[in-house]
Every structure is written in structure tokens, then in C-alpha cells.
Design an enzyme around this catalytic site. Structure first.
Site, PDB file in Angstrom:
ATOM      1  N   ARG A  69       0.851  -1.192   0.000  1.00 47.05           N
ATOM      2  CA  ARG A  69       0.000   0.000   0.000  1.00 47.05           C
ATOM      3  C   ARG A  69       0.883   1.237   0.000  1.00 47.05           C
ATOM      4  NH1 ARG A  69      -2.027   1.006   4.312  1.00 47.05           N
ATOM      5  NH2 ARG A  69      -1.482  -0.750   5.616  1.00 47.05           N
ATOM      6  N   TYR A 197      -1.186  -3.423  -6.812  1.00 41.83           N
ATOM      7  CA  TYR A 197      -1.126  -4.122  -5.517  1.00 41.83           C
ATOM      8  C   TYR A 197      -2.500  -4.182  -4.845  1.00 41.83           C
ATOM      9  CZ  TYR A 197      -0.425  -5.115  -0.658  1.00 41.83           C
ATOM     10  OH  TYR A 197      -0.551  -5.673   0.583  1.00 41.83           O
ATOM     11  N   LYS A 206      -9.764  -2.045   1.306  1.00 39.94           N
ATOM     12  CA  LYS A 206      -9.462  -0.889   2.157  1.00 39.94           C
ATOM     13  C   LYS A 206     -10.222   0.354   1.689  1.00 39.94           C
ATOM     14  CE  LYS A 206      -6.380  -3.269   4.447  1.00 39.94           C
ATOM     15  NZ  LYS A 206      -6.697  -3.741   5.801  1.00 39.94           N
ATOM     16  N   HIS A 226     -11.223  -1.838  11.202  1.00 39.60           N
ATOM     17  CA  HIS A 226     -10.137  -2.721  10.774  1.00 39.60           C
ATOM     18  C   HIS A 226      -9.998  -3.841  11.825  1.00 39.60           C
ATOM     19  CE1 HIS A 226      -5.586  -2.866   9.558  1.00 39.60           C
ATOM     20  NE2 HIS A 226      -6.282  -3.729   8.872  1.00 39.60           N
ATOM     21  N   SER A 248      -0.679  -3.536  11.758  1.00 39.86           N
ATOM     22  CA  SER A 248      -0.046  -4.642  11.037  1.00 39.86           C
ATOM     23  C   SER A 248       1.112  -5.218  11.846  1.00 39.86           C
ATOM     24  CB  SER A 248       0.432  -4.179   9.668  1.00 39.86           C
ATOM     25  OG  SER A 248       1.437  -3.229   9.843  1.00 39.86           O
ATOM     26  N   ALA A 249       1.432  -6.487  11.553  1.00 35.81           N
ATOM     27  CA  ALA A 249       2.538  -7.206  12.203  1.00 35.81           C
ATOM     28  C   ALA A 249       2.287  -7.492  13.688  1.00 35.81           C
ATOM     29  CB  ALA A 249       3.864  -6.465  12.029  1.00 35.81           C
ATOM     30  N   CYS A 250       1.021  -7.629  14.074  1.00 38.37           N
ATOM     31  CA  CYS A 250       0.691  -7.974  15.459  1.00 38.37           C
ATOM     32  C   CYS A 250      -0.069  -9.303  15.539  1.00 38.37           C
ATOM     33  CB  CYS A 250      -0.131  -6.872  16.110  1.00 38.37           C
ATOM     34  SG  CYS A 250       0.778  -5.348  16.360  1.00 38.37           S
ATOM     35  N   LYS A 252      -2.791 -10.481  13.655  1.00 39.28           N
ATOM     36  CA  LYS A 252      -4.254 -10.416  13.555  1.00 39.28           C
ATOM     37  C   LYS A 252      -4.841 -11.650  12.865  1.00 39.28           C
ATOM     38  CE  LYS A 252      -7.324  -6.937  11.737  1.00 39.28           C
ATOM     39  NZ  LYS A 252      -7.049  -6.128  10.563  1.00 39.28           N
ATOM     40  N   THR A 253      -4.248 -12.013  11.740  1.00 40.47           N
ATOM     41  CA  THR A 253      -4.781 -13.163  10.999  1.00 40.47           C
ATOM     42  C   THR A 253      -4.628 -14.446  11.825  1.00 40.47           C
ATOM     43  OG1 THR A 253      -4.278 -12.036   8.948  1.00 40.47           O
ATOM     44  CG2 THR A 253      -4.661 -14.384   8.793  1.00 40.47           C
ATOM     45  N   ASP A 275      -9.928  -9.230   8.770  1.00 42.60           N
ATOM     46  CA  ASP A 275      -9.399  -7.896   8.469  1.00 42.60           C
ATOM     47  C   ASP A 275     -10.403  -6.751   8.688  1.00 42.60           C
ATOM     48  OD1 ASP A 275      -7.176  -6.338   7.596  1.00 42.60           O
ATOM     49  OD2 ASP A 275      -8.074  -6.111   5.621  1.00 42.60           O
ATOM     50  N   SER A 366       4.699 -10.574   0.634  1.00 42.67           N
ATOM     51  CA  SER A 366       4.067 -11.493  -0.330  1.00 42.67           C
ATOM     52  C   SER A 366       2.756 -11.992   0.275  1.00 42.67           C
ATOM     53  CB  SER A 366       4.999 -12.658  -0.668  1.00 42.67           C
ATOM     54  OG  SER A 366       5.439 -13.304   0.497  1.00 42.67           O
ATOM     55  N   ARG A 367       1.821 -12.361  -0.584  1.00 46.88           N
ATOM     56  CA  ARG A 367       0.443 -12.560  -0.126  1.00 46.88           C
ATOM     57  C   ARG A 367      -0.187 -13.823  -0.692  1.00 46.88           C
ATOM     58  NH1 ARG A 367      -2.145  -8.374   3.192  1.00 46.88           N
ATOM     59  NH2 ARG A 367      -0.448  -6.946   3.533  1.00 46.88           N
ATOM     60  N   ARG A 398       1.910  -3.917  19.742  1.00 44.82           N
ATOM     61  CA  ARG A 398       3.166  -4.609  20.030  1.00 44.82           C
ATOM     62  C   ARG A 398       3.960  -3.704  20.960  1.00 44.82           C
ATOM     63  NH1 ARG A 398       6.767  -8.217  17.267  1.00 44.82           N
ATOM     64  NH2 ARG A 398       5.123  -8.753  15.784  1.00 44.82           N
ATOM     65  N   ASP A 493      -1.610 -20.007  22.790  1.00 44.05           N
ATOM     66  CA  ASP A 493      -1.727 -19.679  24.215  1.00 44.05           C
ATOM     67  C   ASP A 493      -2.458 -18.351  24.452  1.00 44.05           C
ATOM     68  OD1 ASP A 493      -0.572 -21.964  25.451  1.00 44.05           O
ATOM     69  OD2 ASP A 493       1.367 -21.329  24.661  1.00 44.05           O
TER      70      ASP A 493
HETATM   71  C1  OXD Z   1      -3.260  -4.193   5.738  1.00 41.04           C
HETATM   72  C2  OXD Z   1      -3.799  -5.370   5.027  1.00 41.04           C
HETATM   73  O1  OXD Z   1      -2.325  -3.562   5.231  1.00 41.04           O
HETATM   74  O2  OXD Z   1      -4.724  -5.988   5.546  1.00 41.04           O
HETATM   75  O3  OXD Z   1      -3.777  -3.891   6.821  1.00 41.04           O
HETATM   76  O4  OXD Z   1      -3.311  -5.675   3.938  1.00 41.04           O
HETATM   77 MN    MN Z   2      -5.570  -4.998   7.209  1.00 40.55          MN
END
Ligand code: OXD
Ligand code: MN
Length: 583
Positions: A69, A197, A206, A226, A248-250, A252-253, A275, A366-367, A398, A493
Site C-alpha cells: 500500500r 497491488y 481498504k 479494521h 499490522s505485524a501484530c 491479527k490473521t 481484516d 508477499s500474499r 506490540r 496460548d
Molecule cells: C493491511 C492489510 O495492510 O490488511 O492492513 O493488507
Molecule cells: Mn488490514
């Protein structure tokens, strides 16, 4: 496919402007889907993967400069700069349109223009929003077919209504200086050019479901957030739902697909979304949530059978992989998928690769794009147009120091402050500036379609309108000891914390009041089987006055730019400082 005058008028305008050589309407049929994939294989947009090992799976390699993005090229086009607030880029709507008219003039010449009617949310439901995406990208068409409900189902729902979102996209030349992701919330339209992208080009995600939808939600008294949506079923069959927002990077998925640890026999989890959540007030005065999407567009690196078994199963078929490593037997791999990398392969840029090459095999962003219904733990309520009732909203970041595993907000207003003050430390992979605290209110910083001060006011107002609001919590899985080791094992956990949260929702667990909010007693969290000793676990729940005071400073600094910060949030900020000072 439709006689809707408003739609046809708009399509005519776009056709005249962009001058395509051919026009194809996407109808949502299986035959047409096959034809789209055939064309995408022919054009090189997609490559067929090993169909025995990965049936229905394809690989896409993007331009190496077009992999994420572009927040600095993303604009909200409302009449004044104040309308978009301090956290958004502003582009005056008329100026933006005239710039787009130049960029789109003849942009489809010699190309096919695809018209994708789609629904975010459920067909014929209060939650459903209809959009059209016009695009010249087969990758976008194929991805939209997974991520949204496309075709006749959307035009049938729309009939002759004028209530639809107009999305116009072109991959254009990928010229970085002329990349624009533009949102016109008042007109419900989106224009995206020079990027292919997902987050920039799949306009239902988004752009529509968060930026445009958040603007509409403020006007119509609902929330577009979100957030993941997860169902947790107790052994007695009672299922409660949580919605959770993380930057992001916490993880979520992973949380959206968590499996309970073995000590929680009889508990089950169900995924509704990973998401985006749309939340409305139900007749019973509770907040009800749907996931407007039909698929997952998830980050590949780090996804493994260990970190997310359910996702690995989900993406074993009918999946489009983007910018991952292609292995010698024509399957896929990414960093963190297995402990031992393949001996060689073709990297995300299409170059020969070995683990010794020192390069990443897969791009860090990558996705995979996969249908949600393939998830082994997809909720039986996934297609319920009324959504699911939300018992708890969870915010998380985080934070290595000072912020405990979990606390509960003392009331809705305090919960709104908890979300508004959400922060997360940046990771090396993302920013190169490790450990920097980035403010990301409600994890919506890049996705709020209007002034964020007004957005906080809207959240506060929702608290007045929702008779039985969910409880609000904050979690932090990422506390570290003085040597930099994670204190808490995380992954499945984390369910142990969800268990306390569920009990709090029934007012069954005790709590102790702290400067941050209500916290569990260590004895009330089941840590059997984690291998943690009591002393380490106590650290997971410890508060660090110094770190919390630093947070207070960072709130003052961050919120000072908000011209429309509600008084109640100002009070929350100063009350927070007072409570921490008195600790
Ligand atoms: C983001 C995504 O960037 O879900 O939050 O791709
Ligand atoms: Mn997202």
C-alpha cells in the site's frame, strides 16, 4: 447485465474517457471465471502452479516496485483540509478530478476494460454495499472474484437504485510519481491509478470497506473497522464473538484462526473475518458484526502449520499467490513456512534463488488470496446477513515494556480512549527503525475516510446509542524481559487470555483496578501447559510506571495535532496521566 441508468451513464463516461478496445462485464459465472483465468495465463498475469499439489492455485509476480500500500499516495478528497484531519492526505476534489481526467485519457486504448459489479457484505442485507470496479487488470478481476461477491448477484441487488460505489482503476504505467489512490466519500467514488497491488487496486477492500464505509458509517450510526471477528464456543455450546483491531505485524490473521490449546478441551473457535468488520446496532441493543469480504488477502511470510494451521489448510487450493518463492516442483514457499528452506527455487522477482544467495525468496509482503469458505474453522454464521452479536472489542499493539498482557477498559468512554491511544512498536522488517512507537488509533490510521477527531466523537456517540455495548479490552502479546526475550508464548496460548475476557463478559472473573483499567489476578489465568513459572507470568501482568509515563508523553505529542479532538478524549488523556502518576 443491468439497465440501471445511473450505472450505464457512468460507464459511458468512463468508456469515452479511457477508450478501451473491448468491454467485458463480469457476471460471476463459473464459465467466465475459467475464461478469465485462461486469459490471465496467456497474458502472464498468472502462472499455473503444480495442480496435483495445489489444485486451482496460481502465482502472480508483481512489478518489484509495486508490492505494498502507498500511504503517501493515498488521498481523501473532501472539500477542505480540515475535513480530512491531521492524519490523512488531502486533495481538493475538483483538482483531483481534473488531474485524473488527464491520467485516464485513453488509458485503456488497445486494452480490455473489465466491469466488476460486486457486493461487500451479504446480498440483499442491510449490511450489503454494492460497488462497481472498472479495471484493466486480469489479476484484479481474478482477485476480486475471490475477495468479494461478484457479478449478477450485485446488479440484481442494485436494481435501479443509485446507491452504489463507483471504483475506477488502471495499472497504468506504474509510474511512482503519478500513483494515486483517491477517495471521494461524498460521491462514494474511488479512483486508483498506477498500482496493481491488492490494497491499492482491489477497491472493495481498504478503499470501499474502510475509507468510504467509515465516512458513511459516521453519517448512518454504524462502525466500519479494521477488525477480525472470532467466535469462541464454550463446552456448553454457548458461543460468544469478539472483534479485534491490531496494527499490522501484530498477529491479527493468526488470532482470527486461533485453535485453543489442549488444556481447553471442549472449546471451539470459529472465524468470521480476519481484516474488516462492519458493526451495526441490532434490535436487541447490542452491536452486531459482519465481515464484508468473501476471502482472505493475507501476508505469507511467517505463516506455517505451527503459527496458523487453519490458514495453511485454507490456502491449499483455489488460491492466488503473489510474490512468493516458486519451488522446483512448482509449488510455493516463503520465509517462516518451514524450518528448512528448499534447496533452490525462483524468487519473487523471477530470479534463480538458493538459501545461500542472501536474498529473500519471498517478498516480506508477499500474499495469498483465498476464499474464506475454505477455512476449516469458518463460522457457520459466516453467511448470516444479520452478523453476530459482539461481546467484546479488543485492541492490541506490540509493546515490549510496561503494557501488560491484558486489561479491561473501565467503561465505553475509557474504551474509546484505549482504542484512540493504540500504539505499536515498529518491526525491523517494516520500517527499519526498530522499536519506534507508532500511534495507530483503532488500527485505523491509514483507513479512516475523514477527520480522525470526528471519528473519535463518532465512537463516543455510538456508546450512547448502543444500549448493551460490548466490553472493551486491550491486549499485548509482545512484552519482553530485560534480555529482549518474549515473556509470553503467544499463538494458541493467547486463547488463555481470551478465556478471561469471555469470563469478564459474563462478569464471572474477578479483577483488580489499576491505572490502566481492570486487570486479572494471575490465579485467574490458566497457564497450565505453557511451561511458564509464576514469576515469569507475574511479569506478563506487571505495570512499569516509567514506561506508562512515557506513553502519557507520547499521547500529548500525538494528539496535539488534532484540531477536533473531543473534550472527553482530552479528559481521558489527562486522567490517564494522573492515575499513572499516583501509581
Ligand atoms: C493491511 C492489510 O495492510 O490488511 O492492513 O493488507
Ligand atoms: Mn488490514
Amino acid at each position: 447485465m443491468t439497465n440501471n441508468k445511473e450505472v450505464l451513464k457512468w460507464i459511458n463516461e468512463i468508456t469515452e474517457l479511457t477508450k478501451p478496445s473491448e468491454i467485458i462485464w463480469i457476471d460471476g459465472s463459473e464459465e467466465q471465471k475459467k475464461e478469465i483465468y485462461r486469459k490471465a495465463l496467456e497474458s502472464g498475469d498468472l502462472m499455473e502452479l503444480n495442480q496435483e499439489k495445489l489444485p486451482g492455485c496460481y502465482l502472480h509476480r508483481s512489478n518489484p516496485k509495486d508490492t505494498a500500500r502507498v500511504e503517501d499516495r493515498t488521498f481523501i478528497c473532501l472539500p477542505t483540509k480540515e475535513d480530512v484531519g491531521p492524519t490523512n492526505n488531502w486533495f481538493e476534489p475538483e483538482e483531483a478530478k481534473s488531474r485524473m481526467n488527464k491520467l485516464f485519457n485513453g488509458v485503456y486504448s488497445g486494452r480490455t476494460m473489465y466491469i466488476i459489479p460486486f457486493i461487500m457484505g451479504h446480498p440483499n442485507s442491510e449490511f450489503g454495499k454494492i460497488g462497481f470496479e472498472i479495471t484493466d487488470s486480469l489479476y484484479v478481476v481474478a482477485s476480486m472474484m475471490i475477495m468479494t461477491r461478484v457479478g449478477k448477484v450485485a446488479t440484481d441487488m442494485l436494481k435501479d437504485s443509485i446507491d452504489f460505489v463507483k471504483g475506477l482503476h488502471s495499472v497504468g504505467t506504474l509510474d511512482e510519481k503519478e500513483k494515486y489512490i483517491l477517495h471521494f466519500p461524498e460521491e462514494k467514488s474511488i479512483i486508483s491509478v498506477n498500482s496493481g497491488y491488492g490494497g491499492n487496486a482491489l477497491l472493495g477492500k481498504k478503499c470501499l470497506s474502510l475509507r468510504i464505509a467509515s465516512y458513511l458509517a459516521q453519517k448512518e450510526n454504524w462502525l466500519a473497522e479494521h477488525m477480525l471477528i472470532l467466535g469462541i464456543q464454550a463446552p456448553n455450546g454457548d458461543t460468544k464473538y469478539v472483534a479485534a483491531a491490531f496494527p499490522s505485524a501484530c498477529g491479527k490473521t493468526n488470532l482470527a484462526m486461533i485453535n485453543p490449546p489442549k488444556e481447553f478441551e471442549g472449546y471451539k473457535t470459529f472465524t468470521i473475518g480476519d481484516d474488516i468488520a462492519w458493526l451495526r446496532i441490532g434490535e436487541d441493543g447490542r452491536l452486531w458484526a459482519v465481515n464484508p469480504e468473501a476471502g482472505f488477502f493475507g501476508v505469507a511470510p511467517g505463516t506455517s502449520h505451527k503459527s496458523n494451521y487453519n490458514m495453511m489448510e485454507t490456502i491449499s487450493k483455489n488460491t492466488i499467490y503473489t510474490n512468493v518463492l516458486q519451488t522446483e516442483d512448482n509449488t510455493v514457499w516463503w520465509e517462516g513456512m518451514t524450518d528448512t528452506p528448499p534447496e533452490k527455487g525462483t524468487d519473487w522477482k523471477g530470479q534463480p534463488w538458493t538459501p545461500e544467495s542472501g536474498e529473500k525468496g519471498a517478498h516480506p509482503n508477499s500474499r495469498f488470496t483465498a476464499p474464506a469458505k475454505q477455512c476449516p474453522c469458518v463460522s457457520p454464521e459466516f453467511d448470516n446477513p444479520n452478523g453476530v452479536p459482539i461481546s467484546a472489542i479488543i485492541f492490541g499493539g506490540r509493546r515490549s515494556k510496561g503494557v501488560p498482557l491484558v486489561y479491561e477498559a473501565m467503561n465505553w468512554e475509557h474504551g474509546v480512549f484505549t482504542g484512540a491511544s493504540l500504539c505499536s512498536e515498529t518491526t525491523a522488517a517494516a520500517e527499519g527503525n526498530m522499536g519506534r512507537l507508532r500511534h495507530d488509533p483503532m488500527a485505523m490510521l491509514p483507513f479512516c475516510g475523514y477527520n480522525m477527531g470526528d471519528y473519535f466523537a463518532h465512537w463516543l456517540k455510538m456508546g450512547d446509542l448502543v444500549e448493551n455495548p460490548p466490553k472493551i479490552f486491550h491486549v499485548n502479546w509482545f512484552g519482553k524481559d530485560d534480555d529482549g526475550n518474549f515473556l509470553w508464548p503467544g499463538f494458541s496460548d493467547n486463547f488463555r487470555i481470551l478465556d478471561w475476557i469471555m469470563k469478564r463478559c459474563e462478569n464471572k472473573a474477578e479483577y483488580t483496578e489499576t491505572a490502566l483499567g481492570y486487570m486479572p489476578y494471575a490465579k485467574d489465568i490458566n497457564i497450565e501447559g505453557t511451561g511458564l513459572d509464576e514469576e515469569t507470568f507475574d511479569k506478563c501482568l506487571a505495570l512499569d510506571k516509567e514506561a506508562l509515563l512515557q506513553s502519557a508523553d507520547s499521547y500529548d505529542e500525538f494528539f496535539k495535532d488534532f484540531d477536533r479532538l473531543p473534550q472527553k478524549i482530552k479528559e481521558q488523556i489527562s486522567n490517564y496521566r494522573k492515575r499513572v502518576e499516583n501509581m
